[in-house]
Design a protein around this motif. Structure first.
Motif, PDB file in Angstrom:
ATOM      1  N   ALA A 123       7.054 -30.409   9.648  1.00 26.32           N
ATOM      2  CA  ALA A 123       5.741 -30.765   9.106  1.00 26.32           C
ATOM      3  C   ALA A 123       5.047 -29.550   8.494  1.00 26.32           C
ATOM      4  O   ALA A 123       4.325 -29.670   7.491  1.00 26.32           O
ATOM      5  N   LEU A 124       5.268 -28.349   9.085  1.00 30.88           N
ATOM      6  CA  LEU A 124       4.651 -27.139   8.536  1.00 30.88           C
ATOM      7  C   LEU A 124       5.166 -26.822   7.135  1.00 30.88           C
ATOM      8  O   LEU A 124       4.480 -26.163   6.348  1.00 30.88           O
ATOM      9  N   GLN A 126       5.416 -28.688   4.682  1.00 30.57           N
ATOM     10  CA  GLN A 126       4.608 -29.346   3.654  1.00 30.57           C
ATOM     11  C   GLN A 126       3.190 -28.789   3.561  1.00 30.57           C
ATOM     12  O   GLN A 126       2.417 -29.230   2.710  1.00 30.57           O
ATOM     13  N   VAL A 127       2.850 -27.824   4.413  1.00 35.03           N
ATOM     14  CA  VAL A 127       1.515 -27.231   4.365  1.00 35.03           C
ATOM     15  C   VAL A 127       1.485 -26.171   3.272  1.00 35.03           C
ATOM     16  O   VAL A 127       2.317 -25.255   3.259  1.00 35.03           O
ATOM     17  N   PRO A 128       0.564 -26.261   2.325  1.00 33.03           N
ATOM     18  CA  PRO A 128       0.496 -25.249   1.259  1.00 33.03           C
ATOM     19  C   PRO A 128       0.240 -23.858   1.821  1.00 33.03           C
ATOM     20  O   PRO A 128      -0.559 -23.676   2.741  1.00 33.03           O
ATOM     21  N   ILE A 130       2.391 -22.159   3.505  1.00 32.47           N
ATOM     22  CA  ILE A 130       3.364 -21.902   4.576  1.00 32.47           C
ATOM     23  C   ILE A 130       4.776 -22.262   4.119  1.00 32.47           C
ATOM     24  O   ILE A 130       5.715 -21.490   4.279  1.00 32.47           O
ATOM     25  N   GLN A 138      11.363 -28.214  -1.270  1.00 30.56           N
ATOM     26  CA  GLN A 138      10.324 -27.644  -0.421  1.00 30.56           C
ATOM     27  C   GLN A 138      10.749 -27.830   1.036  1.00 30.56           C
ATOM     28  O   GLN A 138      10.351 -28.763   1.727  1.00 30.56           O
TER      29      GLN A 138
END
Length: 452
Positions: A123-124, A126-128, A130, A138
């Motif tokens: 999940a991290l 997909q964090v912009p 990171i 991605q």
């Protein structure tokens, strides 16, 4: 009784075989000895340990050979990628040793923490700020400097351990005869992992995860209708994902290509074939590859098998295939000869994972399958792929050692604290004959969801 001149009884000589009796030729004797060697208790243990170590060491050699030109083109030392891979192999060796010494209960206890950690890291991605994008996907997290991690690789290990523990607990409660207990929550959790992977566009890893899911369902004894239904849904989703992506459609069109085509869309696939074709029987020699000089993209990662064929020839590629075949056979043997359901599911899942990934990678290099962008297990460059794979190999080693016959054989070879070999033999003899199971679980009662 007549005696000889020396006073000793005469030596009896073996008579000739009767006429018409089958003669014991050398080929038959060799076949018997080979079967006896394959049936020994420690065969799977030595195949897994020796095969995985040989693949890893040969992979380090080929990574050093295939990555030198790429490193120099990036203004880096020639051994840059080799040193990173060697460091990952050392850490992976520690993980392999630790996993091989863990008891089965500890492996089961680690299933949920590894799954939770894998989902959190995926999940991290997909964090912009990171997550990082590499080659259009991605699916990476930067750890600082030149070190990166791909969480989806740990998702494979998480699905194997968690899925094996889930199915084993349901089998103990006799719930696998009901299709809803076989699918829920295994399939929804697997689809959640697949969704997180596909958000980054990494379809190659998603295919491997799907193969692990089907391997677990097959080992659990999924009915044919249920198995075909899940497979049909997966194929339909895959067809839509491929059809809606020009990049994936171009990769599909490069199967069997012999020319780069317009705009060089099949450049990588064709030059992989060129590398294999120029290798001949014994190759051009280590370090003498021509295609790695900028002609073959990803020479030290996805297409390292092509460089192996060019430098080591047909003999080198067949050796790599034989090592993976031996590893797959040993994994199937471990899964098929255990009475512990968790061991059967976990060993079968790991074997499916490594075998499917090797087939997809090698098939893409040979031009028989589309390029999926997955590395060759234990062989290609990439620490994110090497670490969970070596931990999975440690699982197989632990399961092979846990077999009662293997434990007795190891105790005979390594007596400790003055323990007499005779006592070990007596304990092994007291264990009684071993009853082998088949790898696929056999249901004792009729299934309510239909026949096979």
């Amino acid at each position: 009784m007549p005696t000889s001149r020396t006073g000793r009884p005469p030596v009896r000589r073996a008579g000739r075989p009767a006429a018409g009796a089958p003669r014991d030729n050398p080929v038959r004797r060799l076949h018997r000895r080979a079967r006896k060697a394959w049936d020994r208790p420690l065969t799977a243990y030595y195949l897994i340990l020796g095969g995985s170590l040989l693949i890893t060491v040969l992979g380090l050699v080929m990574v050093y050979s295939a990555s030198q030109i790429t490193a120099l083109q990036l203004s880096l030392p020639g051994s840059f990628f080799f040193r990173k891979q060697f460091l990952a192999a050392l850490i992976g060796g520690v993980l392999l040793f630790a996993a091989s010494r863990m008891p089965v209960k500890l492996h089961r206890a680690l299933a949920y923490p590894i799954l939770a950690g894998a989902v959190f890291m995926m999940a991290l991605v997909q964090v912009p700020g990171i997550g990082l994008s590499v080659n259009g996907n991605q699916n990476w997290i930067s750890l600082g400097g030149s070190f990166q991690i791909q969480p989806s690789e740990f998702g494979k290990l998480a699905l194997v351990l968690w899925g094996a523990d889930l199915l084993a607990r349901k089998q103990d409660k006799r719930l696998l005869t009901q299709w809803k207990h076989m699918l829920v929550p295994l399939v929804p959790a697997a689809f959640m992992l697949l969704g997180l992977i596909m958000l980054g566009g990494d379809m190659g890893t998603a295919i491997i995860l799907t193969a692990i899911l089907f391997g677990l369902l097959w080992l659990a004894g999924a009915p044919t209708r249920l198995f075909v239904g899940v497979l049909s849904v997966a194929l339909a989703i895959g067809f839509v994902l491929i059809k809606t992506s020009p990049n994936r459609m171009s990769r599909l069109a490069c199967i069997g290509a012999t020319e780069p085509g317009p705009h060089d869309t099949c450049w990588q696939a064709v030059h992989g074939i060129y590398a294999l074709a120029s290798g001949g029987l014994f190759g051009s020699g280590l370090g003498a590859s021509v295609e790695k000089w900028g002609q073959l993209p990803e020479a030290h990662t996805d297409f390292i098998f092509a460089v192996t064929g060019e430098e080591l020839g047909l003999a080198g590629t067949l050796s790599v295939l034989a090592l993976f075949a031996a590893l797959g056979y040993a994994g199937i043997r471990v899964a098929g000869r255990t009475e512990d359901p968790f061991v059967r599911y976990a060993a079968g899942g790991v074997t499916t994972w490594i075998t499917a990934q090797a087939v997809i990678n090698i098939g893409a290099v040979l031009g028989l399958l589309p390029i999926a962008g997955v590395p060759l297990p234990l062989f290609s460059y990439g620490g994110s792929a090497l670490l969970p794979t070596m931990f999975a190999i440690g699982l197989l080693i632990a399961f092979a050692r846990d077999d009662p016959a293997a434990r007795a054989a190891l105790a005979l070879r390594q007596p400790r604290f003055g323990r007499r070999r005779g006592a070990v033999r007596e304990s092994a003899r007291a264990a009684g004959p071993r009853r082998w199971n088949t790898m696929r679980r056999r249901a004792s009662a009729a299934r309510s969801s239909g026949e096979r």
